[in-house]
Scaffold this motif. Structure first.
Motif, PDB file in Angstrom:
ATOM      1  N   TYR A   1       0.812  -1.208   0.000  1.00  0.00           N
ATOM      2  CA  TYR A   1       0.000   0.000   0.000  1.00  0.00           C
ATOM      3  C   TYR A   1       0.854   1.270   0.000  1.00  0.00           C
ATOM      4  N   THR A   2       0.328   2.317  -0.617  1.00  0.00           N
ATOM      5  CA  THR A   2       1.056   3.589  -0.722  1.00  0.00           C
ATOM      6  C   THR A   2       1.403   4.141   0.653  1.00  0.00           C
ATOM      7  N   THR A   3       0.449   4.088   1.568  1.00  0.00           N
ATOM      8  CA  THR A   3       0.697   4.493   2.954  1.00  0.00           C
ATOM      9  C   THR A   3       0.398   3.284   3.844  1.00  0.00           C
ATOM     10  N   PRO A   4       1.352   2.370   3.951  1.00  0.00           N
ATOM     11  CA  PRO A   4       1.070   1.120   4.669  1.00  0.00           C
ATOM     12  C   PRO A   4       0.903   1.333   6.166  1.00  0.00           C
ATOM     13  N   ARG A   5       0.098   0.486   6.775  1.00  0.00           N
ATOM     14  CA  ARG A   5      -0.063   0.446   8.229  1.00  0.00           C
ATOM     15  C   ARG A   5       0.350  -0.964   8.653  1.00  0.00           C
ATOM     16  N   PHE A   6       1.578  -1.080   9.103  1.00  0.00           N
ATOM     17  CA  PHE A   6       2.113  -2.392   9.444  1.00  0.00           C
ATOM     18  C   PHE A   6       1.465  -2.893  10.730  1.00  0.00           C
ATOM     19  N   HIS A   7       1.107  -4.160  10.746  1.00  0.00           N
ATOM     20  CA  HIS A   7       0.337  -4.681  11.863  1.00  0.00           C
ATOM     21  C   HIS A   7       0.463  -6.200  11.916  1.00  0.00           C
ATOM     22  N   ALA A   8       0.107  -6.757  13.050  1.00  0.00           N
ATOM     23  CA  ALA A   8      -0.013  -8.201  13.228  1.00  0.00           C
ATOM     24  C   ALA A   8      -1.456  -8.500  13.588  1.00  0.00           C
ATOM     25  N   SER A   9      -2.097  -9.381  12.846  1.00  0.00           N
ATOM     26  CA  SER A   9      -3.482  -9.743  13.124  1.00  0.00           C
ATOM     27  C   SER A   9      -3.511 -10.872  14.151  1.00  0.00           C
ATOM     28  N   ILE A  10      -4.442 -10.771  15.100  1.00  0.00           N
ATOM     29  CA  ILE A  10      -4.525 -11.788  16.143  1.00  0.00           C
ATOM     30  C   ILE A  10      -5.814 -12.593  16.069  1.00  0.00           C
ATOM     31  N   ALA A  11      -6.787 -12.138  15.282  1.00  0.00           N
ATOM     32  CA  ALA A  11      -8.034 -12.882  15.114  1.00  0.00           C
ATOM     33  C   ALA A  11      -8.748 -12.369  13.874  1.00  0.00           C
ATOM     34  N   TRP A  12      -9.661 -13.181  13.327  1.00  0.00           N
ATOM     35  CA  TRP A  12     -10.414 -12.777  12.149  1.00  0.00           C
ATOM     36  C   TRP A  12     -11.854 -13.251  12.260  1.00  0.00           C
ATOM     37  N   ALA A  13     -12.724 -12.626  11.466  1.00  0.00           N
ATOM     38  CA  ALA A  13     -14.117 -13.045  11.360  1.00  0.00           C
ATOM     39  C   ALA A  13     -14.569 -12.881   9.922  1.00  0.00           C
ATOM     40  N   LEU A  14     -15.502 -13.737   9.501  1.00  0.00           N
ATOM     41  CA  LEU A  14     -16.121 -13.588   8.190  1.00  0.00           C
ATOM     42  C   LEU A  14     -17.023 -12.365   8.184  1.00  0.00           C
ATOM     43  N   LEU A  15     -17.073 -11.676   7.056  1.00  0.00           N
ATOM     44  CA  LEU A  15     -17.996 -10.559   6.898  1.00  0.00           C
ATOM     45  C   LEU A  15     -19.306 -11.066   6.296  1.00  0.00           C
ATOM     46  N   SER A  16     -20.405 -10.591   6.824  1.00  0.00           N
ATOM     47  CA  SER A  16     -21.710 -11.107   6.409  1.00  0.00           C
ATOM     48  C   SER A  16     -22.037 -10.771   4.966  1.00  0.00           C
ATOM     49  N   ASP A  17     -21.420  -9.729   4.399  1.00  0.00           N
ATOM     50  CA  ASP A  17     -21.685  -9.380   3.000  1.00  0.00           C
ATOM     51  C   ASP A  17     -20.594  -9.880   2.071  1.00  0.00           C
ATOM     52  N   ARG A  18     -19.857 -10.917   2.498  1.00  0.00           N
ATOM     53  CA  ARG A  18     -18.701 -11.370   1.726  1.00  0.00           C
ATOM     54  C   ARG A  18     -19.078 -11.912   0.354  1.00  0.00           C
ATOM     55  N   LEU A  19     -20.294 -12.497   0.205  1.00  0.00           N
ATOM     56  CA  LEU A  19     -20.687 -13.049  -1.094  1.00  0.00           C
ATOM     57  C   LEU A  19     -20.979 -11.956  -2.106  1.00  0.00           C
ATOM     58  N   HIS A  20     -21.063 -10.710  -1.625  1.00  0.00           N
ATOM     59  CA  HIS A  20     -21.307  -9.588  -2.528  1.00  0.00           C
ATOM     60  C   HIS A  20     -20.080  -8.699  -2.645  1.00  0.00           C
ATOM     61  N   ALA A  21     -18.934  -9.229  -2.221  1.00  0.00           N
ATOM     62  CA  ALA A  21     -17.702  -8.448  -2.275  1.00  0.00           C
ATOM     63  C   ALA A  21     -17.385  -8.093  -3.728  1.00  0.00           C
ATOM     64  N   PRO A  22     -16.859  -6.886  -3.983  1.00  0.00           N
ATOM     65  CA  PRO A  22     -16.664  -6.424  -5.357  1.00  0.00           C
ATOM     66  C   PRO A  22     -15.655  -7.232  -6.142  1.00  0.00           C
ATOM     67  N   ASP A  23     -14.679  -7.905  -5.470  1.00  0.00           N
ATOM     68  CA  ASP A  23     -13.644  -8.624  -6.191  1.00  0.00           C
ATOM     69  C   ASP A  23     -14.016 -10.059  -6.506  1.00  0.00           C
ATOM     70  N   ILE A  24     -15.227 -10.485  -6.152  1.00  0.00           N
ATOM     71  CA  ILE A  24     -15.685 -11.818  -6.499  1.00  0.00           C
ATOM     72  C   ILE A  24     -16.569 -11.702  -7.736  1.00  0.00           C
ATOM     73  N   GLN A  25     -16.111 -12.298  -8.833  1.00  0.00           N
ATOM     74  CA  GLN A  25     -16.803 -12.128 -10.104  1.00  0.00           C
ATOM     75  C   GLN A  25     -18.166 -12.810 -10.075  1.00  0.00           C
ATOM     76  N   ARG A  26     -19.173 -12.078 -10.488  1.00  0.00           N
ATOM     77  CA  ARG A  26     -20.529 -12.621 -10.540  1.00  0.00           C
ATOM     78  C   ARG A  26     -20.612 -13.778 -11.523  1.00  0.00           C
ATOM     79  N   GLY A  27     -21.254 -14.868 -11.118  1.00  0.00           N
ATOM     80  CA  GLY A  27     -21.442 -16.020 -11.980  1.00  0.00           C
ATOM     81  C   GLY A  27     -20.213 -16.891 -12.123  1.00  0.00           C
ATOM     82  N   SER A  28     -19.149 -16.581 -11.393  1.00  0.00           N
ATOM     83  CA  SER A  28     -17.925 -17.366 -11.489  1.00  0.00           C
ATOM     84  C   SER A  28     -18.066 -18.666 -10.725  1.00  0.00           C
ATOM     85  N   PRO A  29     -17.207 -19.678 -11.015  1.00  0.00           N
ATOM     86  CA  PRO A  29     -17.229 -20.909 -10.228  1.00  0.00           C
ATOM     87  C   PRO A  29     -17.021 -20.638  -8.744  1.00  0.00           C
ATOM     88  N   LEU A  30     -16.217 -19.607  -8.438  1.00  0.00           N
ATOM     89  CA  LEU A  30     -15.978 -19.253  -7.041  1.00  0.00           C
ATOM     90  C   LEU A  30     -17.266 -18.836  -6.357  1.00  0.00           C
TER      91      LEU A  30
END
Length: 287
Positions: free
Chosen positions: A168-197
């Motif tokens: 990233y142009t202005t990076p924010r360096f970090h260590a992640s300690i936990a994660w969660a799924l986002l409820s709108d993940r199936l509508h994320a912009p980088d997931i191509q509509r109609g794709s096998p994914l």
């Protein structure tokens, strides 16, 4: 022209990965890679390890949908569980087979041209991945930022040669300690509509998810743990790793001295350029 679907390996079942899905389907002959600084828990101050344990437990209490990365007794773990903190120096990288050695040489050179330095964490925060499918509870770097920036900048040329996004142009360096799924993940912009994914993810059984990790919750964690996080002491940073597929390669500074000047920016020599640019392949849709 053959359909790109003919080149796709079978899609992984999200049920086997706690609901995680690929934003870019696996392609035969393509390797996923990631460059980062590893910080083994065994080398962290005892106070930091205890703090991370209490912080992870409190985070799970407030947001039960979270999966911790770090292994502590009695906790539900992420399938990506790890025994070290990771501070990313790159986005996810996708390589063709003949590019693997070039990336390894580049990371090795960046590591060898660096010097040991000390870093610490400054605050709790939240990030989303580029695909908008997951959110991460993280601890952000304070001291040591300039040195991490030097390491990340050292990868810029190699990423350009293999046609991957730089960090990233202005990076924010970090260590992640936990994660969660986002409820709108199936509508994320980088997931191509109609794709096998999308088809695979849409048919997967539902998993616990959140719309976000609330700012009010992060504020509460910051009030409870922030001062202690900033007091636990500095960490020795002395190595850089690259994970390619399931293999991890790690290098340290060529000279074991502490940081005095910025890491020299990586530049390719003719041998490395030849390694990277050799043998174009037919799967041009990878990039």
């Amino acid at each position: 022209m053959l359909s790109p679907r003919l080149f796709l390996a079978p899609l992984p079942d999200p049920a086997a990965h706690q609901g995680r899905i690929r934003a870019q389907p696996h392609v035969e002959g393509q390797w996923a890679a990631h460059v980062y600084v590893p910080i083994p828990l065994s080398g962290c101050p005892l106070n930091l390890r205890k703090l991370l344990h209490r912080l992870s437990k409190e985070a799970l209490t407030g947001v039960p949908e979270l999966y911790p990365f770090l292994e502590f007794d009695g906790m539900r773990l992420s399938s990506e569980k790890q025994e070290e903190l990771h501070i990313s120096l790159s986005r996810p990288i996708f390589l063709r087979a003949h590019q693997r050695e070039g990336l390894k040489k580049a990371v090795k050179r960046v590591a060898h041209s660096s010097k040991r330095f000390q870093a610490s964490f400054s605050r709790l925060t939240v990030f989303r991945n580029d695909e908008g499918t997951r959110t991460f509870l993280s601890i952000e770097v304070g001291a040591g930022y300039d040195q991490f920036r030097g390491l990340a900048d050292g990868l810029t040329n190699i990423l350009a040669y293999i046609r991957q996004k730089e960090y990233y142009t202005t990076p924010r360096f970090h260590a992640s300690i936990a994660w969660a799924l986002l409820s709108d993940r199936l509508h994320a912009p980088d997931i191509q509509r109609g794709s096998p994914l999308e088809e695979a993810s849409a048919t997967a059984r539902p998993f616990p998810s959140v719309s976000c990790i609330p700012n009010s919750f992060i504020d509460r964690l910051e009030r409870e743990f922030g001062d202690e996080l900033r007091r636990v002491g500095r960490l020795d940073i002395d190595r850089v790793s690259v994970k390619i597929g399931k293999e991890v390669f790690t290098w340290g500074p060529a000279v074991s001295t502490y940081w005095g000047t910025p890491c020299s920016v990586f530049s390719l020599n003719s041998e490395e350029c030849a390694t990277i640019e050799a043998a174009p392949v037919a799967l041009s849709h990878v990039f």
